[in-house]
Scaffold this motif. Sequence first.
Motif, PDB file in Angstrom:
ATOM      1  N   HIS A  80       0.087   3.977   2.595  1.00 32.18           N
ATOM      2  CA  HIS A  80       0.570   3.670   3.949  1.00 32.18           C
ATOM      3  C   HIS A  80       2.053   3.985   4.072  1.00 32.18           C
ATOM      4  O   HIS A  80       2.488   4.584   5.074  1.00 32.18           O
ATOM      5  CB  HIS A  80       0.320   2.203   4.271  1.00 32.18           C
ATOM      6  N   TRP A  81       2.837   3.607   3.073  1.00 29.57           N
ATOM      7  CA  TRP A  81       4.286   3.843   3.162  1.00 29.57           C
ATOM      8  C   TRP A  81       4.637   5.321   3.036  1.00 29.57           C
ATOM      9  O   TRP A  81       5.619   5.792   3.614  1.00 29.57           O
ATOM     10  CB  TRP A  81       5.028   2.987   2.143  1.00 29.57           C
ATOM     11  N   GLN A 106       2.793   7.543   4.402  1.00 34.78           N
ATOM     12  CA  GLN A 106       2.539   8.027   5.757  1.00 34.78           C
ATOM     13  C   GLN A 106       3.681   7.644   6.694  1.00 34.78           C
ATOM     14  O   GLN A 106       4.069   8.428   7.561  1.00 34.78           O
ATOM     15  CB  GLN A 106       1.218   7.488   6.293  1.00 34.78           C
ATOM     16  N   CYS A 107       4.234   6.436   6.505  1.00 34.99           N
ATOM     17  CA  CYS A 107       5.403   6.039   7.296  1.00 34.99           C
ATOM     18  C   CYS A 107       6.567   7.000   7.060  1.00 34.99           C
ATOM     19  O   CYS A 107       7.256   7.413   7.999  1.00 34.99           O
ATOM     20  CB  CYS A 107       5.828   4.607   6.931  1.00 34.99           C
ATOM     21  N   ASP A 119       0.851  -1.185   0.000  1.00 32.68           N
ATOM     22  CA  ASP A 119       0.000   0.000   0.000  1.00 32.68           C
ATOM     23  C   ASP A 119       0.892   1.242   0.000  1.00 32.68           C
ATOM     24  O   ASP A 119       1.496   1.583   1.018  1.00 32.68           O
ATOM     25  CB  ASP A 119      -0.911  -0.009   1.237  1.00 32.68           C
ATOM     26  N   THR A 166      -7.269   4.865   0.610  1.00 29.68           N
ATOM     27  CA  THR A 166      -7.495   3.702   1.467  1.00 29.68           C
ATOM     28  C   THR A 166      -7.000   2.398   0.854  1.00 29.68           C
ATOM     29  O   THR A 166      -6.904   1.387   1.559  1.00 29.68           O
ATOM     30  CB  THR A 166      -8.993   3.548   1.789  1.00 29.68           C
ATOM     31  N   ILE A 176      -0.479   5.979  14.074  1.00 28.01           N
ATOM     32  CA  ILE A 176      -1.242   6.259  12.853  1.00 28.01           C
ATOM     33  C   ILE A 176      -2.732   6.078  13.117  1.00 28.01           C
ATOM     34  O   ILE A 176      -3.564   6.896  12.700  1.00 28.01           O
ATOM     35  CB  ILE A 176      -0.781   5.338  11.701  1.00 28.01           C
ATOM     36  N   ASP A 215       2.638   0.172  12.561  1.00 24.51           N
ATOM     37  CA  ASP A 215       2.036   1.334  13.219  1.00 24.51           C
ATOM     38  C   ASP A 215       2.552   1.369  14.660  1.00 24.51           C
ATOM     39  O   ASP A 215       1.948   0.798  15.565  1.00 24.51           O
ATOM     40  CB  ASP A 215       0.515   1.255  13.189  1.00 24.51           C
TER      41      ASP A 215
END
Length: 500
Positions: A169-170, A172-173, A166, A490, A201, A196
């Motif tokens: 997601h990465w 956001q990391c 995803d 998402t 998160i 997380d």
Amino acid sequence: MHAHLLLILPFLYLGLQVLLKLSRAISSPLKGIPGPFWTRFTSLWYLDRCRKGRFERDNIDLHQKYGPVVRISPDHYSISDISDIKIVYGPGSKFPKSAWYDGWRHPQQWTVFSDRDIKRHSENRKRFTGLYSMSSVVNYEPFVDRCIDIFSQRFNEFADRNQVFDLGHWFQCYAFDVIGDITFGQRFGFLDHGNDIDGAIKAVHQLLVYSTLVGIYPEWHHRLFETLSKFKSSGAAGRAYIAKFVREKISLLEQERNNVDKPTTETPKTQDFLTKMMKARDENPEKVTDYHLFIMGQSNVAAGSDTTAVSLSGIMWYLLNSPEALRKLRDEIHDFTQQGRCSVNITFNEAQQMPYLQAVMKEALRLHPATGLPMWRVVPAGGAQLSGQFFSEGTVVGVNSWVAHYDEQVFPDPKVFRPERWLESETEPEKLKEMNQMYMPFGLGSRTCLGKHISILEMSKLIPRIVRDFDLTPLRATMATSNFWFVKPTDFEVRVSRRI
């Protein structure tokens, strides 16, 4: 007899409330402003639409159907006309933030983002503007480089395993680790395994949902907050977790600074955000207090990751679905490299010199700005004339950046990703001025996002590295999103391979 009276009292009260709402709707001088039927009487329509997480699209559709001013609830009106936007958000605006923003703070605290007091906000913003200025932000570049190197390492591992992951997601990391390094001088560690860590998160997401919805009925915030804080799955608990997290980080930094045996090796230029703030506090404790350290650290963590992650996802989504634009950007990076104007670790200054890269970023953030709800403001004393209609003091109005960015008069073919529109407009100063006036991915006026330059730094350095070094293949034809203030992807699943 008395028992019967007690039973009918609630129904009498409810009936009275209905009559009052009907009376206000019928007698309101703004009754002619169009909108969905139920918005004349209740905010429940708006609450329901926000709950579904698609209001950015709903808001665009409402204006296409009803025109430049649309009723969203009994006293909230969405605006879209460029002249109205100038009045509400322009320099010297006296329109304060609405009570919706109260849902974004602890009931007993204030923050720079949620502060509705124009004077206090201005005074506090001045304390920190220097730390967020472009000249200061470029000094954080080594922190960003460290995170990009780890990010690239993860991509290489995914390529070796032909692994689906995803991308949202990465991103956001990456954004979490960068803001951690910049703010506290230490990565959180999200990029190490993509986990997380401590549920941070999840906590931020819960906070977004809670604040978005409770802000529609702000009078309930102080009543709900303490109770909901006790439940780990609630947004109120998410806010409490982030506050605790930031306090612990500040405490650790204080301990390190008080350790006289530890030599100081960092130069002022490479010091993290809070170390600089602590130094300012020590030099002028009346101007910068411990609470200022806390609220700025909390703001960085709560808002700094999502804004950047959403924007990065938008940029990459449109590039991956626009082969010609992707080719042009790669050609630009290649040409700059051949000319010796592009390093292996692309610098911020080099990225700023790439006109097509900047146009790509600007166009993607037009099509997918991070925030997807109206930026609500209160009409000040004396009222205001907007779109030929007089709005009395206390009425709430606001523009959604998605509505502004999809305005067909300002951006022809608004749904089309065309970076060239920004380059072409450079020969038409008036057109470019109009486009910039309607361009608001980081807000507008005195309330423009303080962390704007940090986000631009992170994006300007990471995007060309990904485009140059990797090929990404999205697994879905559309990118599903969820809008709770930030319009977050998402299911942005991709595969990656190395480019030769």
